[in-house]
Write a protein that holds these residues in place. Structure first.
Motif, mmCIF file in Angstrom:
data_model
loop_
_atom_site.group_PDB
_atom_site.id
_atom_site.type_symbol
_atom_site.label_atom_id
_atom_site.label_comp_id
_atom_site.label_asym_id
_atom_site.label_seq_id
_atom_site.Cartn_x
_atom_site.Cartn_y
_atom_site.Cartn_z
ATOM 1 N N UNK A 1 40.786 45.965 55.734
ATOM 2 C CA UNK A 1 42.157 45.955 56.278
ATOM 3 C C UNK A 1 42.895 44.690 55.851
ATOM 4 N N UNK A 2 42.214 43.556 55.930
ATOM 5 C CA UNK A 2 42.846 42.278 55.567
ATOM 6 C C UNK A 2 43.297 42.302 54.107
ATOM 7 N N UNK A 3 42.383 42.661 53.217
ATOM 8 C CA UNK A 3 42.724 42.571 51.793
ATOM 9 C C UNK A 3 43.718 43.660 51.386
ATOM 10 N N UNK A 4 43.662 44.817 52.055
ATOM 11 C CA UNK A 4 44.687 45.847 51.801
ATOM 12 C C UNK A 4 46.054 45.324 52.219
ATOM 13 N N UNK A 5 46.129 44.734 53.411
ATOM 14 C CA UNK A 5 47.424 44.243 53.898
ATOM 15 C C UNK A 5 47.925 43.089 53.043
ATOM 16 N N UNK A 6 47.018 42.256 52.566
ATOM 17 C CA UNK A 6 47.441 41.136 51.711
ATOM 18 C C UNK A 6 47.995 41.639 50.380
ATOM 19 N N UNK A 7 47.615 42.863 49.996
ATOM 20 C CA UNK A 7 48.070 43.370 48.708
ATOM 21 C C UNK A 7 47.190 42.915 47.562
ATOM 22 N N UNK A 8 45.922 42.634 47.868
ATOM 23 C CA UNK A 8 44.991 42.233 46.807
ATOM 24 C C UNK A 8 44.249 43.448 46.265
ATOM 25 N N UNK A 9 44.055 43.467 44.958
ATOM 26 C CA UNK A 9 43.177 44.451 44.333
ATOM 27 C C UNK A 9 41.768 43.855 44.442
ATOM 28 N N UNK A 10 40.808 44.617 44.947
ATOM 29 C CA UNK A 10 39.464 44.050 45.132
ATOM 30 C C UNK A 10 38.401 45.134 45.056
ATOM 31 N N UNK A 11 37.157 44.720 44.853
ATOM 32 C CA UNK A 11 36.000 45.631 44.900
ATOM 33 C C UNK A 11 34.987 45.044 45.882
ATOM 34 N N UNK A 12 34.252 45.923 46.514
ATOM 35 C CA UNK A 12 33.156 45.467 47.376
ATOM 36 C C UNK A 12 31.874 45.583 46.564
ATOM 37 N N UNK A 13 31.189 44.473 46.380
ATOM 38 C CA UNK A 13 30.024 44.447 45.499
ATOM 39 C C UNK A 13 28.784 43.951 46.213
ATOM 40 N N UNK A 14 27.662 44.522 45.863
ATOM 41 C CA UNK A 14 26.386 44.004 46.356
ATOM 42 C C UNK A 14 26.219 42.588 45.818
ATOM 43 N N UNK A 15 25.683 41.699 46.657
ATOM 44 C CA UNK A 15 25.591 40.292 46.264
ATOM 45 C C UNK A 15 24.230 39.739 46.630
ATOM 46 N N UNK A 16 23.881 38.645 45.993
ATOM 47 C CA UNK A 16 22.662 37.964 46.425
ATOM 48 C C UNK A 16 22.965 37.250 47.732
ATOM 49 N N UNK A 17 21.956 37.041 48.529
ATOM 50 C CA UNK A 17 22.177 36.359 49.790
ATOM 51 C C UNK A 17 22.382 34.863 49.562
ATOM 52 N N UNK A 18 21.883 34.326 48.472
ATOM 53 C CA UNK A 18 22.119 32.929 48.120
ATOM 54 C C UNK A 18 21.539 31.956 49.112
ATOM 55 N N UNK A 19 22.131 30.778 49.157
ATOM 56 C CA UNK A 19 21.603 29.687 49.974
ATOM 57 C C UNK A 19 21.611 30.006 51.465
ATOM 58 N N UNK A 20 22.351 31.048 51.861
ATOM 59 C CA UNK A 20 22.439 31.405 53.278
ATOM 60 C C UNK A 20 21.128 31.990 53.796
ATOM 61 N N UNK A 21 20.375 32.633 52.921
ATOM 62 C CA UNK A 21 19.173 33.327 53.369
ATOM 63 C C UNK A 21 19.558 34.662 53.974
ATOM 64 N N UNK A 22 18.563 35.442 54.390
ATOM 65 C CA UNK A 22 18.871 36.713 55.026
ATOM 66 C C UNK A 22 18.880 37.848 54.040
ATOM 67 N N UNK A 23 19.170 39.053 54.542
ATOM 68 C CA UNK A 23 18.984 40.230 53.704
ATOM 69 C C UNK A 23 20.271 40.770 53.118
ATOM 70 N N UNK A 24 20.934 41.687 53.829
ATOM 71 C CA UNK A 24 22.040 42.405 53.214
ATOM 72 C C UNK A 24 23.293 41.543 53.097
ATOM 73 N N UNK A 25 23.916 41.612 51.949
ATOM 74 C CA UNK A 25 25.129 40.841 51.755
ATOM 75 C C UNK A 25 26.019 41.511 50.721
ATOM 76 N N UNK A 26 27.317 41.500 51.008
ATOM 77 C CA UNK A 26 28.282 42.043 50.052
ATOM 78 C C UNK A 26 29.411 41.053 49.851
ATOM 79 N N UNK A 27 29.965 41.078 48.634
ATOM 80 C CA UNK A 27 31.088 40.212 48.309
ATOM 81 C C UNK A 27 32.325 41.058 48.088
ATOM 82 N N UNK A 28 33.470 40.485 48.428
ATOM 83 C CA UNK A 28 34.748 41.100 48.106
ATOM 84 C C UNK A 28 35.288 40.337 46.910
#
Ligand code: ATP
Ligand code: MG
Length: 567
Positions: free
Chosen positions: A189-216
């Motif tokens: 909703x946020x990125x649609x309202x901002x008018x940004x073109x974006x994709x939701x992508x699977x991402x590495x969890x990186x330095x945060x640790x943990x399992x599931x993570x996605x990037x916009x």
């Protein structure tokens, strides 16, 4: 929002520039500085000027509304933080050089928060004691501090930047999955309202640790991330996160290993050329030091190792390239002729999944000027661990359907993580469950780059004349330009006031002694969606309305202009 006073350019602190700042490399940096939105204070440290602050506030408002809509509760935690909680989770050290550490007058250690998992976990530990207090979603919009290695892209990568960070706390995994899904929807909703073109992508969890993570990810040339898009199925992932399944083949009929003299073949290219094989038939073995210990990484000769992925794989251990001196006292490591066969148990051997059991390779023979062919994985050498650390290329197969992937540059504008219990374990966050027994809480963390989103918008919404803001984030709805003569200024101020009364946000260029040409150029550069000019036909009460994006022009009476713009 409605009925903010008319903003007069004659009084506004805005100084536009005709030329790009000398240090600017990316479009958003050039335009935001030239149009007077931001100003550099020091490397990676930015000041927001009046117009920029308005855009930033609009982004904040949209983020806040959507976070409130999923039940998020806004708080404000300090940016100056004590060391102890970050010691408890190990991040005081793990964060490395990116963390701003400082001392107080008594010598106590502090840091400037790069992200706040620890502090939110402790807040919830203090405030929530029973299962009845959960789930909870907390958020803040606050300045974050990271001593970025390359703060080169303007406000895309600041050392101080504005982030919306939120944290969810749940009793069970299903609860976490639900909090994560709520955030995912809020971000859309946020990125649609901002008018940004974006994709939701699977991402590495990186330095945060943990399992599931996605990037916009917002596609843009200035982006520092690369994402892969499958033209056939719905697979989309940051190339950092792409992993391939290991597919062993039957290598039982292959001829025995054979050593071959290969003088004057110091590189993969010269080796492949002299043997008349493609580079992909060779196996190259990169040597690195991991916390001081030598490790070999085998990849097909035509592939490059992504050092970022390698660092990620070994984090928090430090990865360094081997140097000449590391070969001293290691006769088993023949520089330029290393092969995995006979490396024995002295060196840990990692390999790309393409080096699957049963595949045959041409590789170093661990002797000067000698290589070996028919070196078969699983027969002539063992792989200690398979890792995906090669640079993904355009046309590499989609891990889901095998179609050639398309690669694009993008800006990471948001990131959502199912952290699980990494932080709640380290800081011992339990609540009393329904049965009276303590339950370890599970956690998610979610970030939006608020200031970065402004730059991402500038990247995606601009043309050769300047910025072209989407309506919801623009610093004003209408930019009224008074061409210069008294009658024109009078009409401009009159229509500006009527537009304001109709609820619009109005910027009016009433500057005296500035030529109409300069005013038009500035209006295009500043990028308010509608430009209304009091020009040639002002005496008749006729204005010209120009759509900043399409360039369409139309002559209108004052009444029609107000009716049209407030519709
Ligand atoms: P990057 O890979 O770009 O360094 P990150 O993975 O370190 O980003 P997170 O820790 O997930 O980022 O932070 C959440 C969000 O904050 C990011 O998605 C991004 O939009 C924003 N962000 C991160 N670092 C910066 C920065 N230096 N300047 C501006 N925004 C940033
Ligand atoms: Mg980062």
């Amino acid at each position: 929002m409605a009925n903010a006073p008319v903003q007069r350019m004659s009084q506004l602190m805005v100084k536009t520039l005709r030329d790009d700042p000398a240090d600017a490399e990316v479009l958003s940096h050039k335009l935001l500085v030239r149009a007077g939105y931001v100003r550099r204070t020091a490397a990676g440290i930015w000041s927001w000027l009046p117009l920029g602050k308005k855009v930033l506030a609009n982004v904040e408002r949209i983020v806040r509304e959507e976070m409130d809509a999923i039940g998020g509760q806004e708080v404000s935690l300090p940016a100056l933080l004590p060391r102890e909680p970050y010691d408890a989770t190990g991040r005081w050290d793990e964060y490395g050089q990116e963390l701003f550490r400082l001392k107080d007058r008594k010598g106590g250690d502090y840091l400037l928060g790069p992200t706040h998992e620890e502090i939110f976990t402790l807040l919830v530990k203090d405030q929530c004691t029973s299962y009845k207090d959960l789930p909870v979603i907390l958020y803040q919009i606050q300045s974050k501090f990271r001593d970025e290695a390359r703060p080169r892209a303007g406000i895309l990568r600041g050392r101080e930047f504005l982030m919306k960070d939120s944290y969810s706390f749940d009793l069970e995994d299903e609860g976490l999955a639900k909090s994560y899904a709520l955030h995912r929807q809020a971000y859309q909703n946020i990125f649609d309202r901002l008018g940004l073109d974006y994709r939701i992508c699977a991402a590495t969890a990186g330095a945060m640790g943990g399992s599931k993570s996605e990037e916009f990810l917002a596609p843009a040339d200035a982006g520092e991330d690369t994402f892969a898009d499958c033209p056939n199925c719905d697979f989309a992932a940051n190339t950092e996160a792409i992993t391939y399944e290991l597919k062993p083949v039957d290598g039982s009929g292959l001829p025995a290993l054979e050593e071959i003299p290969t003088p004057d073949t110091p590189t993969i290219e010269t080796l492949a050329a002299s043997l008349g094989v493609p580079a992909s038939a060779t196996l190259k073995n990169l040597l690195v030091k991991v916390d001081g210990e030598i490790v070999a990484v085998g990849v097909p000769g035509d592939r490059e190792v992504d050092l970022g992925k390698l660092e990620e794989h070994f984090a928090p251990a430090v990865v360094e390239m081997v140097t000449e001196s590391d070969f001293a006292g290691r006769p088993d490591l023949v520089r330029g002729y290393v092969g995995p066969q006979g490396l024995g148990d002295k060196v840990k051997y990692l390999a790309d999944p393409r080096v699957a059991p049963g595949t045959a390779w041409i590789t170093g023979a661990n002797k000067e000027h000698t290589h070996a062919r028919n070196v078969v994985a699983g027969r002539d050498f063992e792989v200690d661990e398979y890792v995906d650390v090669v640079v993904v290329r355009e046309g590499d197969p989609c891990p889901r359907c095998g179609t050639g992937l398309k690669l694009d540059r993008a800006i990471e504008i948001g990131h959502i993580f199912q952290l699980g219990r990494k932080y709640t374990d380290a800081l011992k966050l339990d609540v009393l469950g329904q049965n009276g027994k303590p339950v370890r809480v599970t956690m998610g963390s979610y970030g939006v780059g608020v200031s970065r989103a402004v730059a991402a918008l500038a990247e995606q919404h601009a043309d050769e004349h300047g910025l072209v803001w989407p309506k919801e984030v623009a610093p004003a709805d209408v930019h009224v330009v008074a061409a210069g003569k008294a009658v024109q200024t009078e009409l401009a101020l009159d229509v500006a006031e009527r537009l304001r009364a109709a609820g619009l946000r109005v910027l009016v260029d009433d500057r005296a002694g500035v030529s109409p040409g300069v005013k038009f150029t500035d209006a295009e550069l500043i990028g308010v969606p509608q430009i209304l000019v009091a020009g040639r036909r002002s005496a008749e009460g006729v204005l010209e309305l120009k759509d900043r994006k399409t360039g369409e022009r139309e002559e209108l009476s004052v009444e029609d202009a107000v009716a049209r713009l407030s519709a």
